[in-house]
Enzyme design. Structure first.
Site, PDB file in Angstrom:
ATOM      1  N   TRP A 153       0.809  -1.213   0.000  1.00  0.00           N
ATOM      2  CA  TRP A 153       0.000   0.000   0.000  1.00  0.00           C
ATOM      3  C   TRP A 153       0.849   1.274   0.000  1.00  0.00           C
ATOM      4  O   TRP A 153       0.306   2.360  -0.058  1.00  0.00           O
ATOM      5  CB  TRP A 153      -0.902   0.004   1.246  1.00  0.00           C
ATOM      6  CG  TRP A 153      -0.189  -0.513   2.468  1.00  0.00           C
ATOM      7  CD1 TRP A 153      -0.279  -1.785   2.991  1.00  0.00           C
ATOM      8  CD2 TRP A 153       0.753   0.177   3.301  1.00  0.00           C
ATOM      9  NE1 TRP A 153       0.551  -1.919   4.091  1.00  0.00           N
ATOM     10  CE2 TRP A 153       1.196  -0.735   4.305  1.00  0.00           C
ATOM     11  CE3 TRP A 153       1.288   1.468   3.308  1.00  0.00           C
ATOM     12  CZ2 TRP A 153       2.124  -0.397   5.283  1.00  0.00           C
ATOM     13  CZ3 TRP A 153       2.215   1.806   4.275  1.00  0.00           C
ATOM     14  CH2 TRP A 153       2.620   0.881   5.254  1.00  0.00           C
ATOM     15  N   ASN A 154       2.168   1.174   0.106  1.00  0.00           N
ATOM     16  CA  ASN A 154       2.945   2.429   0.255  1.00  0.00           C
ATOM     17  C   ASN A 154       3.117   3.169  -1.077  1.00  0.00           C
ATOM     18  O   ASN A 154       3.039   4.384  -1.132  1.00  0.00           O
ATOM     19  CB  ASN A 154       4.289   2.182   0.944  1.00  0.00           C
ATOM     20  CG  ASN A 154       5.134   1.137   0.278  1.00  0.00           C
ATOM     21  OD1 ASN A 154       4.628   0.270  -0.435  1.00  0.00           O
ATOM     22  ND2 ASN A 154       6.429   1.184   0.508  1.00  0.00           N
ATOM     23  N   LYS A 177      -2.766  -8.992  -7.302  1.00  0.00           N
ATOM     24  CA  LYS A 177      -3.473  -8.744  -6.042  1.00  0.00           C
ATOM     25  C   LYS A 177      -2.817  -7.553  -5.355  1.00  0.00           C
ATOM     26  O   LYS A 177      -1.831  -7.680  -4.636  1.00  0.00           O
ATOM     27  CB  LYS A 177      -3.465  -9.939  -5.093  1.00  0.00           C
ATOM     28  CG  LYS A 177      -4.518  -9.711  -3.994  1.00  0.00           C
ATOM     29  CD  LYS A 177      -4.228 -10.370  -2.667  1.00  0.00           C
ATOM     30  CE  LYS A 177      -3.264  -9.637  -1.783  1.00  0.00           C
ATOM     31  NZ  LYS A 177      -3.718  -8.324  -1.268  1.00  0.00           N
ATOM     32  N   GLU A 180      -5.550  -4.289  -0.134  1.00  0.00           N
ATOM     33  CA  GLU A 180      -6.965  -3.978   0.084  1.00  0.00           C
ATOM     34  C   GLU A 180      -7.151  -2.549   0.610  1.00  0.00           C
ATOM     35  O   GLU A 180      -8.240  -1.985   0.501  1.00  0.00           O
ATOM     36  CB  GLU A 180      -7.569  -4.985   1.079  1.00  0.00           C
ATOM     37  CG  GLU A 180      -7.792  -6.378   0.501  1.00  0.00           C
ATOM     38  CD  GLU A 180      -6.501  -7.084   0.088  1.00  0.00           C
ATOM     39  OE1 GLU A 180      -5.483  -6.962   0.801  1.00  0.00           O
ATOM     40  OE2 GLU A 180      -6.503  -7.737  -0.979  1.00  0.00           O
ATOM     41  N   GLY A 230       6.835  -6.432  -0.050  1.00  0.00           N
ATOM     42  CA  GLY A 230       6.197  -6.244   1.252  1.00  0.00           C
ATOM     43  C   GLY A 230       7.151  -6.591   2.365  1.00  0.00           C
ATOM     44  O   GLY A 230       8.368  -6.468   2.207  1.00  0.00           O
ATOM     45  N   SER A 231       6.598  -7.065   3.462  1.00  0.00           N
ATOM     46  CA  SER A 231       7.427  -7.268   4.658  1.00  0.00           C
ATOM     47  C   SER A 231       8.204  -8.577   4.581  1.00  0.00           C
ATOM     48  O   SER A 231       7.803  -9.518   3.887  1.00  0.00           O
ATOM     49  CB  SER A 231       6.557  -7.244   5.912  1.00  0.00           C
ATOM     50  OG  SER A 231       5.659  -8.320   5.887  1.00  0.00           O
ATOM     51  N   GLU A 252      10.896  -8.485  -3.124  1.00  0.00           N
ATOM     52  CA  GLU A 252      11.410  -7.159  -2.762  1.00  0.00           C
ATOM     53  C   GLU A 252      10.882  -6.884  -1.371  1.00  0.00           C
ATOM     54  O   GLU A 252       9.721  -6.531  -1.188  1.00  0.00           O
ATOM     55  CB  GLU A 252      10.939  -6.117  -3.791  1.00  0.00           C
ATOM     56  CG  GLU A 252      11.810  -4.879  -3.792  1.00  0.00           C
ATOM     57  CD  GLU A 252      11.335  -3.846  -2.814  1.00  0.00           C
ATOM     58  OE1 GLU A 252      11.698  -3.953  -1.613  1.00  0.00           O
ATOM     59  OE2 GLU A 252      10.610  -2.942  -3.236  1.00  0.00           O
ATOM     60  N   LEU A 253      11.739  -7.091  -0.367  1.00  0.00           N
ATOM     61  CA  LEU A 253      11.294  -7.038   1.030  1.00  0.00           C
ATOM     62  C   LEU A 253      11.821  -5.763   1.688  1.00  0.00           C
ATOM     63  O   LEU A 253      12.310  -4.872   1.010  1.00  0.00           O
ATOM     64  CB  LEU A 253      11.760  -8.311   1.736  1.00  0.00           C
ATOM     65  CG  LEU A 253      11.347  -9.597   0.986  1.00  0.00           C
ATOM     66  CD1 LEU A 253      11.874 -10.830   1.673  1.00  0.00           C
ATOM     67  CD2 LEU A 253       9.841  -9.678   0.802  1.00  0.00           C
ATOM     68  N   CYS A 286      10.440   1.640   1.360  1.00  0.00           N
ATOM     69  CA  CYS A 286      11.368   0.556   1.710  1.00  0.00           C
ATOM     70  C   CYS A 286      12.819   1.024   1.650  1.00  0.00           C
ATOM     71  O   CYS A 286      13.674   0.437   2.304  1.00  0.00           O
ATOM     72  CB  CYS A 286      11.130  -0.660   0.820  1.00  0.00           C
ATOM     73  SG  CYS A 286      11.178  -0.290  -0.928  1.00  0.00           S
ATOM     74  N   GLU A 382      12.915  -2.145  11.116  1.00  0.00           N
ATOM     75  CA  GLU A 382      12.552  -1.051  10.211  1.00  0.00           C
ATOM     76  C   GLU A 382      11.342  -0.287  10.770  1.00  0.00           C
ATOM     77  O   GLU A 382      10.274  -0.885  10.962  1.00  0.00           O
ATOM     78  CB  GLU A 382      12.177  -1.688   8.867  1.00  0.00           C
ATOM     79  CG  GLU A 382      11.826  -0.730   7.781  1.00  0.00           C
ATOM     80  CD  GLU A 382      11.351  -1.468   6.525  1.00  0.00           C
ATOM     81  OE1 GLU A 382      10.869  -2.602   6.633  1.00  0.00           O
ATOM     82  OE2 GLU A 382      11.467  -0.871   5.438  1.00  0.00           O
TER      83      GLU A 382
HETATM   84  P1  NAD Z   1       2.146  -7.041   6.649  1.00  0.00           P
HETATM   85  O1  NAD Z   1       3.361  -7.838   6.856  1.00  0.00           O
HETATM   86  O2  NAD Z   1       0.877  -7.496   7.292  1.00  0.00           O
HETATM   87  O3  NAD Z   1       1.814  -6.855   5.106  1.00  0.00           O
HETATM   88  C1  NAD Z   1       2.750  -6.404   4.158  1.00  0.00           C
HETATM   89  C2  NAD Z   1       2.092  -6.525   2.787  1.00  0.00           C
HETATM   90  O4  NAD Z   1       1.897  -7.904   2.495  1.00  0.00           O
HETATM   91  C3  NAD Z   1       0.712  -5.907   2.698  1.00  0.00           C
HETATM   92  O5  NAD Z   1       0.567  -5.328   1.421  1.00  0.00           O
HETATM   93  C4  NAD Z   1      -0.258  -7.084   2.845  1.00  0.00           C
HETATM   94  O6  NAD Z   1      -1.467  -6.899   2.134  1.00  0.00           O
HETATM   95  C5  NAD Z   1       0.526  -8.211   2.233  1.00  0.00           C
HETATM   96  N1  NAD Z   1       0.264  -9.494   2.827  1.00  0.00           N
HETATM   97  C6  NAD Z   1       0.128  -9.782   4.144  1.00  0.00           C
HETATM   98  N2  NAD Z   1      -0.068 -11.101   4.311  1.00  0.00           N
HETATM   99  C7  NAD Z   1      -0.063 -11.659   3.083  1.00  0.00           C
HETATM  100  C8  NAD Z   1      -0.203 -12.983   2.590  1.00  0.00           C
HETATM  101  N3  NAD Z   1      -0.355 -14.028   3.412  1.00  0.00           N
HETATM  102  N4  NAD Z   1      -0.149 -13.183   1.258  1.00  0.00           N
HETATM  103  C9  NAD Z   1       0.037 -12.153   0.406  1.00  0.00           C
HETATM  104  N5  NAD Z   1       0.175 -10.896   0.805  1.00  0.00           N
HETATM  105  C10 NAD Z   1       0.133 -10.639   2.127  1.00  0.00           C
HETATM  106  O7  NAD Z   1       2.522  -5.630   7.149  1.00  0.00           O
HETATM  107  P2  NAD Z   1       1.807  -4.228   7.040  1.00  0.00           P
HETATM  108  O8  NAD Z   1       1.295  -3.833   8.385  1.00  0.00           O
HETATM  109  O9  NAD Z   1       0.861  -4.107   5.891  1.00  0.00           O
HETATM  110  O10 NAD Z   1       3.099  -3.388   6.698  1.00  0.00           O
HETATM  111  C11 NAD Z   1       4.080  -3.274   7.704  1.00  0.00           C
HETATM  112  C12 NAD Z   1       5.430  -3.733   7.276  1.00  0.00           C
HETATM  113  O11 NAD Z   1       5.491  -4.210   5.948  1.00  0.00           O
HETATM  114  C13 NAD Z   1       6.355  -2.559   7.311  1.00  0.00           C
HETATM  115  O12 NAD Z   1       6.936  -2.453   8.565  1.00  0.00           O
HETATM  116  C14 NAD Z   1       7.355  -2.833   6.234  1.00  0.00           C
HETATM  117  O13 NAD Z   1       8.457  -3.508   6.794  1.00  0.00           O
HETATM  118  C15 NAD Z   1       6.679  -3.790   5.317  1.00  0.00           C
HETATM  119  N6  NAD Z   1       6.347  -3.204   4.020  1.00  0.00           N
HETATM  120  C16 NAD Z   1       7.331  -3.171   3.094  1.00  0.00           C
HETATM  121  C17 NAD Z   1       7.075  -2.625   1.863  1.00  0.00           C
HETATM  122  C18 NAD Z   1       8.132  -2.562   0.801  1.00  0.00           C
HETATM  123  O14 NAD Z   1       8.029  -1.737  -0.095  1.00  0.00           O
HETATM  124  N7  NAD Z   1       9.143  -3.432   0.819  1.00  0.00           N
HETATM  125  C19 NAD Z   1       5.821  -2.096   1.584  1.00  0.00           C
HETATM  126  C20 NAD Z   1       4.821  -2.150   2.559  1.00  0.00           C
HETATM  127  C21 NAD Z   1       5.100  -2.729   3.789  1.00  0.00           C
END
Ligand code: NAD
Length: 477
Positions: A153-154, A177, A180, A230-231, A252-253, A286, A382
């Site tokens: 979402w960022n 996907k 949301e 994502g994370s 890309e984490l 990130c 982070e």
């Molecule tokens: P989160 O770990 O719950 O989710 C991170 C992302 O993954 C979200 O977009 C979420 O929709 C997706 N996701 C979660 N569970 C999933 C699954 N089982 N299958 C597929 N997708 C799934 O964390 P959050 O609260 O949304 O974000 C917090 C952390 O995520 C941040 O601290 C940061 O470290 C990381 N993040 C990193 C980036 C990046 O650009 N690398 C972007 C957004 C968040």
């Protein structure tokens, strides 16, 4: 300028836009107010099965489409994105919170990336090896197959673009996907693709319960490639799912970017650059500059200059023209940041400014912490928010050791006017991208990706196209 969230949220599966029709729904919030602005339909397992079947057909059609024709469609996507910038950027700000000017910039970057991959598609070159016997070995590149992408979402528009533009250029079909939390802007992006002529079953759009959707798509034999941003914990979970089907993955984490400020840098110029970069997208980036290691001779001046500039930032609704930093994107972020700041404060960090939440929506004040002890959680986890961490160092080697001490390696930055030191920084920093006197590290034609636990595989550049191609060697006597 309209400030209303004016869109009907739908899934796009097998050539048709699908609304609620009894599906579960997710409430979409405006992070500046906390108000609900829309209801998002969530995909069912039956929706996903239909999308998978369509994607298998779409792949056969798209891989057989001439690369010039694919490129022309991708250029058209770029044009439509540019034409629709204001509508897409407004949705992005209303559901994600970033200032409208940043949202417009994100949309412009997406258009540029579609244009880049429209051309790069033509360069999926192979090679021919000719033996003295007359035997030839022909190496060709072919699209890997139907792909599932998961994006956060960022930067919802740009990060989805990074995957779609390269996958489509390579000849893959895609089930996207997006998050949301920010469905309006990503739906608007998908409409650009469909209106530009991407065949209906080649690009599809689903939202849902993330764990259900990812298990279902990654578990299907139809999907041959997974790309996730994502994370780190979620990335590792998806890697395990992908391992069962031995599927190609790009991950890309997160990172925890160090910034090395040497006492020979141009101090005022450096401060003018780093402060806006730190608080861009409220620090939810990130590659956000986060751990500032400052050479002792200029430490106090740097820290004071940083805090003074930070206090002047206008924090507010991203739709207001003078806002420089908006709210955080969702209700999880202020809680997470507050806990990290409190922990650091308790362990001895000095809070020079910020350290408090806003009184509505999901705001958190831009925060500068000085003399942060190494055992503070925020020095290893982070923050993904508007928090800058400051520590002094004495020698080059000590700075490198600190910069490289974490198991992450996405981006790292250095500021110095000494050319030899700049070269040494580029070599020594353990990260996928290094910015020296620059934050311009995300560009269409260069690879972007991490090392260590920050992931693997690159997006952008020829490397990004390559990640959607498989190599085949044909030996012909
Ligand atoms: P989160 O770990 O719950 O989710 C991170 C992302 O993954 C979200 O977009 C979420 O929709 C997706 N996701 C979660 N569970 C999933 C699954 N089982 N299958 C597929 N997708 C799934 O964390 P959050 O609260 O949304 O974000 C917090 C952390 O995520 C941040 O601290 C940061 O470290 C990381 N993040 C990193 C980036 C990046 O650009 N690398 C972007 C957004 C968040």
């Amino acid at each position: 300028m309209t400030q209303t969230y004016d869109t009907e949220l739908k899934l796009f599966i097998n050539g048709s836009w699908r609304t609620g029709e009894g599906r579960d729904e997710h409430a979409v919030l405006n992070p500046a107010t906390g108000d609900t602005v829309a209801a998002l339909p969530l995909a069912t397992p039956a929706d996903l099965d239909e999308a998978l079947a369509a994607s298998a057909k779409g792949f056969q059609e798209w891989r057989a489409t001439d690369v010039e024709a694919r490129g022309a469609i991708l250029h058209k996507v770029a044009s439509l994105i540019r034409e629709r910038t204001e509508a897409i950027a407004t949705l992005l700000t209303l559901e994600q919170g970033k200032p409208l000017v940043e949202a417009r910039g994100e949309v412009a970057s997406s258009a540029a990336l579609f244009d880049y991959y429209a051309e790069e598609a033509k360069r999926a070159y192979g090679r021919v090896l000719v033996r003295p016997t007359g035997q030839r070995s022909i190496v060709i590149k072919q699209p890997v197959g139907p792909t599932a992408t998961f994006t956060p979402w960022n930067f919802p528009v740009y990060l989805m673009t990074k995957k779609l533009a390269a996958a489509l250029a390579a000849g893959c079909s895609v089930i996207a996907k997006p998050p949301e939390e920010t469905p309006g802007c990503t739906s608007a992006l998908m409409r650009c693709l469909i209106d530009a002529g991407v065949p209906a079953n080649v690009a599809q759009l689903v939202y849902g319960v993330p764990d259900m959707v990812s298990r279902h798509l990654i578990g299907s034999p139809t999907i041959r490639k997974i790309s996730f941003t994502g994370s780190i914990p979620v990335g590792k979970h998806l890697m395990r799912l992908a391992a069962d089907g031995a599927k190609r993955i790009t991950m890309e984490l997160g990172g925890h970017a160090p910034v090395l400020i040497f006492d020979d840098c141009d101090l005022e110029k450096t401060l003018d650059m780093v402060v806006p970069q730190k608080f861009r997208n409220a620090g939810q980036v990130c590659v956000s500059p986060t751990r500032f290691y400052v050479q002792r001779g200029i430490y106090d001046r740097f820290v004071e200059g940083f805090a003074a500039r930070t206090r002047q930032l206008v924090v507010g609704n991203g739709m207001d023209a003078d806002t420089k930093m908006g709210p955080l994107a969702n209700s999880r972020r202020p809680d997470a940041i507050d806990a990290l700041v409190e922990d650091a404060r308790t362990k001895g960090a000095r809070v020079l400014t910020g350290g408090v939440r806003g009184n509505q929506g999901f705001f958190y004040q831009p925060t500068v912490l000085a003399d942060v002890p190494l055992d503070a959680n925020v020095m290893s986890n982070e923050p993904f928010g508007p928090v800058a961490l400051m520590r002094p160092f004495d020698t080059f080697d000590e700075a490198i050791e600190q910069a490289n001490r974490l198991p992450y390696g996405l981006a790292a930055f250095g500021f110095t006017e000494n050319g030899r030191q700049a070269n040494m920084l580029g070599d020594a920093l353990e990260s996928g991208m290094v910015g020296i006197n620059s934050f311009a590290i995300s560009v269409p034609d260069a690879p972007f990706g991490g090392v260590k636990e920050s992931g693997f595989g690159s997006e952008g550049g020829p490397e990004g196209l390559d990640s959607y191609l498989v190599t085949k060697a044909i030996h012909q006597a």
